[in-house]
Design an enzyme around this catalytic site. Sequence first.
Site, short mmCIF file in Angstrom:
data_model
loop_
_atom_site.label_atom_id
_atom_site.label_comp_id
_atom_site.label_asym_id
_atom_site.label_seq_id
_atom_site.Cartn_x
_atom_site.Cartn_y
_atom_site.Cartn_z
N ASP A 170 0.88 -1.18 0.00
CA ASP A 170 0.00 0.00 0.00
C ASP A 170 0.90 1.22 0.00
OD1 ASP A 170 -2.15 1.97 0.62
OD2 ASP A 170 -3.31 0.17 1.03
N GLY A 190 -5.34 -1.35 -5.48
CA GLY A 190 -4.77 -0.04 -5.15
C GLY A 190 -5.38 1.09 -5.96
N GLY A 191 -5.28 2.30 -5.42
CA GLY A 191 -5.81 3.48 -6.10
C GLY A 191 -6.91 4.12 -5.28
N SER A 221 -15.27 -1.72 -11.00
CA SER A 221 -16.38 -1.27 -10.14
C SER A 221 -17.69 -1.22 -10.90
CB SER A 221 -16.03 0.13 -9.61
OG SER A 221 -17.15 0.72 -8.99
N HIS A 279 -19.30 1.23 -10.90
CA HIS A 279 -19.35 2.60 -11.42
C HIS A 279 -18.77 2.72 -12.84
CE1 HIS A 279 -21.12 3.97 -7.77
NE2 HIS A 279 -20.19 3.32 -7.09
N TYR A 310 -14.07 8.60 -11.52
CA TYR A 310 -13.65 7.33 -10.92
C TYR A 310 -14.10 6.15 -11.80
CZ TYR A 310 -14.19 3.37 -7.69
OH TYR A 310 -14.17 2.13 -7.11
N ARG A 327 -29.95 0.59 -2.33
CA ARG A 327 -29.14 0.34 -3.53
C ARG A 327 -28.18 -0.83 -3.32
NH1 ARG A 327 -24.24 2.54 -4.48
NH2 ARG A 327 -23.50 2.05 -6.56
#
Length: 267
Positions: free
Chosen positions: A32, A70-71, A109, A111, A134, A172
């Site tokens: 990390d 990561g991110g 994701s 998203h 994102y 949701r």
Amino acid sequence: MHRVLITGAGGGIGRSLRESLRGVYPVLRVSDRVPLAAAHTGEEVDRTELCNMGAVERMIAGVDGIIHLGGISGENEWEAILQSNIVGTYNLFEAARRAGVKRIIVATSNHAVGFYPRDQKIDHRVTPRPDSRYGVSKAFAEALASLYADKHGIGFLCTRIGNFGSQPIDKRRLSIWISPRDYTQLVRIGLEHPDIRYEIVYGVSNNRRSWYDNSNAERLGYRPQDDSEPYAEAVLAAEPSGAHPIAERYQGGTFCAAEYSAPTRGA
Ligand code: 15L
């Protein structure tokens, strides 16, 4: 798989996988950008900024498989997303190619496809409809994975994670929740399945209210054990009223409503 690397090992999913994968592979390297808890037996602890290519190359030395968590894990300013999620993911895949890494599990994701409406069930074949900068970075990671699979032969499992946690936290999330043990199962399929070239799957439990056709994960052997439904009554009773209509219409929820400025069309 002898040595497996987890990037973003200090986050919620990373800490959980560090526990659930302990002893599964001979060596677990956890990394990390922030300091991590000291190494247990069979672990190596690393600290790396993904936007520093030299550091990423050192992090990856001797690794057979990677779980890339990561991110930045939510919406942010472009410059931050660019460095952590776009440059960082490029550095990781490119360093992995040079080092001969065989498999990468990518934490993409919901998203990346958040602008699909809630009344549409989507599968792994739909085109991306990101709901945020994102989400764009996650669609980028999927596209970059496709390139490195086709051109360089790294096997990729892209897991479009819904919402990871011990239980679903709102209406949701009843449709997109994934439990820690189900995500562990999916990650292990990604690392251990003998025949993975490039696959997109949804990182969700066996939710009755799911918005996803996850048949591609099932084809690879995924048999999720959890379902959000037993939590539904309590979750719905606690749901605040007055949700934003855009958040309510689309799968990505508040990620869709944030900064929304398009003229609203019809329903
Ligand atoms: C994500 O991709 C995020 O990493 C996580 O923090 C949640 O916001 C999740 O999606 C979600 O949609 O609930």
